[in-house]
Design a protein around this motif. Sequence first.
Motif, PDB file in Angstrom:
ATOM      1  N   GLY A   1      28.653 -28.271  22.539  1.00 53.28           N
ATOM      2  CA  GLY A   1      27.527 -28.408  21.619  1.00 53.28           C
ATOM      3  C   GLY A   1      27.524 -29.804  21.033  1.00 53.28           C
ATOM      4  N   GLU A   2      26.410 -30.153  20.345  1.00 57.17           N
ATOM      5  CA  GLU A   2      26.292 -31.506  19.807  1.00 57.17           C
ATOM      6  C   GLU A   2      27.302 -31.802  18.698  1.00 57.17           C
ATOM      7  N   PHE A   3      27.625 -30.784  17.888  1.00 59.19           N
ATOM      8  CA  PHE A   3      28.614 -30.994  16.832  1.00 59.19           C
ATOM      9  C   PHE A   3      29.990 -31.263  17.443  1.00 59.19           C
TER      10      PHE A   3
ATOM     11  N   PHE B   1      29.992 -34.724  18.834  1.00 58.27           N
ATOM     12  CA  PHE B   1      30.087 -35.701  17.746  1.00 58.27           C
ATOM     13  C   PHE B   1      31.531 -35.862  17.283  1.00 58.27           C
TER      14      PHE B   1
END
Lengths: 309, 286
Positions: B190-192, B195
Amino acid sequence: MKFPKKRQESEKLSAWEQIRRSKQSYLLIAPFMILFFFLTVIPMVASVGLSFTSFNMMQKPILVGWENYQRMLLDDPVFFKVLKNTLLFAFLTGPISYLLSFVFAWLINETGRTLRTILTLIFYMPVLAGNIYFVWSFLLSGDEYGIINAFLIRLTLISEPIGFLTDQNYMLMALMVVQLWLSLGTGFLAFVAGFQGMDVTLAEAGAIDGIRNRWQELRYITLPGMSHQLRFSAVMQISSSFGVGAVIISLVGYPTSQYSADTLVTYIMDVGTTRFEMGYACTIAVFLFALMIATNSLISAILKRYSTE
Amino acid sequence: MKLKTGKRKVNRTAAGNVAVFLFLLLFGVFFLLPIVYAIATAFKPLNEIFIFPPRLIVKHPTTQNFLKLSQVLRDYFVPFSRYFFNSLFITVLGTVGHIILAGMAAYPMAKHRFYGQKMLNRLIVTALLFSSSVTYISQYIVLSATQMIDTYLAVILPALQTTLGLYLMMNFMKGLPDAMLEAARIDGAGEFYIFWHIVMPNVKPAWLTLMIFQVQALWNSSGGGFLYSEELKTLPSVLATIAAGGNVRAGVTAAASLVMMLPPIFLFVLLQSRVIETMSTSGMKD
């Protein structure tokens, strides 16, 4: 989740679908942006609104139209005094500091690795050391115990000590020297980085093409390659030289006697947080804002023309 | 013609090198002298502070100023440890929070494409153009309307949303290869997750730079007029009261500011090359 990356793909979708697909992007930017809106964007917009009111924080703001602007431009001699001081800082120390940042970064880059590291530290140290500028109050002290006065007396350049920080004729000049001393900040670091990132082979190619000395190399190779850094540093320089305030407060007081060394920044604080004329303080803040934006556009237009030539 | 590659630079004359060296020496002295004077004063005994004509360098160094500093601090009605805690608390929270929030916001701004991005980008660059002194009054109004004046939040929150940090982070992240992020997405991240586990470890120079800027600003912050209560005040405001003692306190003031300036300088010495690496991406395109 599929991420809309390619343009063609995303343009086919409706606006709502695009937003839904970017949910994670919005969640990531949200905390910063909420604070940013709450503490920068809204205050900025509110300033413009409040500048048309009379507001003392106790009662509700009363709409007064252009009254504050009239007062600022027609009936407030202090405003013009502090405006003059602000412009002196902005258009005298600003450009000098910008030039020094560039020249120092350029010359530092001519030295070896170790010396370069040490010199960068030395020039950046006043910014880094924060409150250390109080030491200037001892250096510039108005009696013969002040180092600079003692030095000038010994050289018999003067016979009486000068009140650098008390005499209205010298105050601004003294503050400008101190401001210059602690103005090699972020912009300077950007220049240092810019020079270090220069492609060495470009200079070598230039040498083959007939560039003969470091001046020519600077003019024809380095400067055109630095245009983005020049712009960034100018922006940093403008916001710091229009924002001079803390140094003045701690070296000559707040507000200074007859506002002789105050700037728009300290005047805004005085009008707002001492006299609680929030509406009028916002008017001056809006003026300062317009001044900074205008200067920025002017400088960026000049830099653009110069770097694309 | 054969060119040497590597260390030696072309187009340099010996005379020019000497001139450069002398120029840097001259200005280096101007920049260093006040700090040398402050350090010397911190080690001066009282009789050397009042010597006439005043001397720049200390003759008989002593630590008595530092001892006196600890005495002066003991007499404060709020214990010194409290000021120290306040400064430390504001600095740590303001720095860590800023790095995380700015990093989180910078990642989509640099690597994603979404609705409203251009507008936000323009707002951020515009905010760089004016100093925070412009919003000082209206920020004060907002903070007092939300009852945050005279709390730690009044200093920490404005520091968290410094746009310079976001801007530098954004520019640095633009240099990350898209393939790396794409590979993680294909693996189902996922993007989190991307990151935190991929982007942040790869932009270490950027967040170390933000750390230096924040520590330097917050460690030296006296609360910017947003703190009134004595038990919330920070180290620089103590320094200001000591300095107000004038010449008699010159040695103690110098000792105090010497102690104060060590942490940011130490950090910068340690991390200078990372800062320079980050600043090389700072350029502004339009």
